[in-house]
Motif scaffolding. Structure first.
Motif, mmCIF file in Angstrom:
data_model
loop_
_atom_site.group_PDB
_atom_site.id
_atom_site.type_symbol
_atom_site.label_atom_id
_atom_site.label_comp_id
_atom_site.label_asym_id
_atom_site.label_seq_id
_atom_site.Cartn_x
_atom_site.Cartn_y
_atom_site.Cartn_z
ATOM 1 N N GLU A 287 -5.306 10.484 -12.058
ATOM 2 C CA GLU A 287 -5.305 11.808 -11.290
ATOM 3 C C GLU A 287 -3.717 12.562 -11.635
ATOM 4 O O GLU A 287 -3.636 13.558 -11.925
ATOM 5 C CB GLU A 287 -5.407 11.992 -9.863
ATOM 6 N N ARG B 224 2.422 1.604 -3.160
ATOM 7 C CA ARG B 224 1.659 2.316 -4.165
ATOM 8 C C ARG B 224 1.242 3.638 -4.228
ATOM 9 O O ARG B 224 1.445 4.551 -5.024
ATOM 10 C CB ARG B 224 0.086 1.701 -3.882
ATOM 11 N N ASP B 225 1.181 4.288 -2.773
ATOM 12 C CA ASP B 225 1.142 5.741 -2.529
ATOM 13 C C ASP B 225 2.459 6.529 -2.922
ATOM 14 O O ASP B 225 2.529 7.498 -3.725
ATOM 15 C CB ASP B 225 1.024 5.937 -1.113
ATOM 16 N N ASP C 243 0.750 -1.417 -0.013
ATOM 17 C CA ASP C 243 0.003 0.047 0.160
ATOM 18 C C ASP C 243 0.835 1.268 0.009
ATOM 19 O O ASP C 243 0.666 2.294 -0.744
ATOM 20 C CB ASP C 243 -0.963 0.177 1.260
ATOM 21 N N ASP D 123 -6.975 -2.673 -8.714
ATOM 22 C CA ASP D 123 -6.991 -1.536 -7.761
ATOM 23 C C ASP D 123 -7.583 -0.370 -8.125
ATOM 24 O O ASP D 123 -6.945 0.435 -8.577
ATOM 25 C CB ASP D 123 -5.912 -1.497 -6.606
ATOM 26 N N PRO D 124 -9.000 -0.259 -8.062
ATOM 27 C CA PRO D 124 -9.707 0.797 -8.483
ATOM 28 C C PRO D 124 -9.264 2.209 -7.815
ATOM 29 O O PRO D 124 -8.922 3.069 -8.539
ATOM 30 C CB PRO D 124 -11.140 0.658 -8.027
ATOM 31 N N GLU D 125 -8.796 2.144 -6.540
ATOM 32 C CA GLU D 125 -8.252 3.413 -5.982
ATOM 33 C C GLU D 125 -7.041 3.878 -6.518
ATOM 34 O O GLU D 125 -6.623 4.856 -6.794
ATOM 35 C CB GLU D 125 -8.237 3.380 -4.457
ATOM 36 N N ARG E 45 -7.389 5.280 -9.988
ATOM 37 C CA ARG E 45 -8.098 6.728 -9.894
ATOM 38 C C ARG E 45 -6.951 7.608 -9.488
ATOM 39 O O ARG E 45 -6.789 8.721 -10.091
ATOM 40 C CB ARG E 45 -9.130 6.753 -8.913
ATOM 41 N N ARG E 46 -6.141 7.241 -8.659
ATOM 42 C CA ARG E 46 -5.045 8.073 -8.267
ATOM 43 C C ARG E 46 -3.918 8.153 -9.359
ATOM 44 O O ARG E 46 -3.226 9.408 -9.477
ATOM 45 C CB ARG E 46 -4.500 7.621 -7.096
#
Length: 193
Positions: free
Chosen positions: A123, A64-65, A61, A114-116, A119-120
């Motif tokens: 963006e 990913r961030d 996680d 992973d949809p999130e 999305r990011r």
């Protein structure tokens, strides 16, 4: 005594960065790398790793961030308003390709599902839409192609390049990705070969 807190905070941030870099490298080299492998590669104790990341999933996680933030920085730093739109797109491609090792473990671990994350990532690539629109106005990019399609195609080409084996140099990957994209989108007023 007043300096103890800031110094400790700097060490925490430094260790986190070292661990994220080590994780990206370890997982790019071996997708089955353990948290122990990551700690060894970072040159830090396992306990330090576990203070930052309680599990493999929490580490992924964080990767990913970090990858999305790095992509944002690269796109923002690509001087998207300078030169032609195609020159700006090439700078974006070169910057993202330079982060390839950071994205490879994520793609192998299923971040693309992973949809999130998606999305990011979209963006982070928003400034690319501005480049494409500028290119369309200048006739460098075909006006009949959807801006969204061009951005999606670029992200797909970059993901494919990251998944490839490392037999190509970074510059070869940049040329392959940019060349493939530009051949499909160039308008009649393009100055690129």
């Amino acid at each position: 005594m007043m300096n103890a807190v800031p110094v400790a905070r700097v060490d925490v941030e430094r260790n986190r960065r070292i661990l994220l870099d080590a994780a990206a490298g370890a997982l790019a080299h071996d997708p089955d790398a353990t948290l122990g492998d990551v700690a060894r590669r970072a040159g830090l104790a396992r306990a330090t790793l576990y203070r930052h990341f309680s599990s493999r999933e929490s580490l992924l996680d964080a990767l990913r961030d970090d990858a999305v933030e790095c992509a944002k920085e690269v796109v923002a730093g690509a001087q998207v308003g300078d030169g032609t739109a195609l020159e700006a797109l090439r700078r974006v491609v070169a910057g993202i390709v330079s982060l390839g090792a950071r994205f490879r473990p994520l793609l192998l671990e299923g971040a693309a599902q992973d949809p999130e994350f998606l999305r990011r990532r979209e963006e982070a690539f928003m400034p690319v839409a501005v480049i494409v629109q500028r290119g369309q106005r200048a006739g460098e990019v075909k006006a009949e192609i959807s801006v969204r399609w061009v951005v999606a195609a670029l992200m797909a080409l970059l993901a494919a390049a990251v998944r490839m084996d490392a037999s190509l140099s970074e510059e070869e990957v940049v040329e392959l990705v940019f060349g493939t994209l530009s051949l499909g989108i160039q308008g009649t007023h393009s100055t690129q070969n």
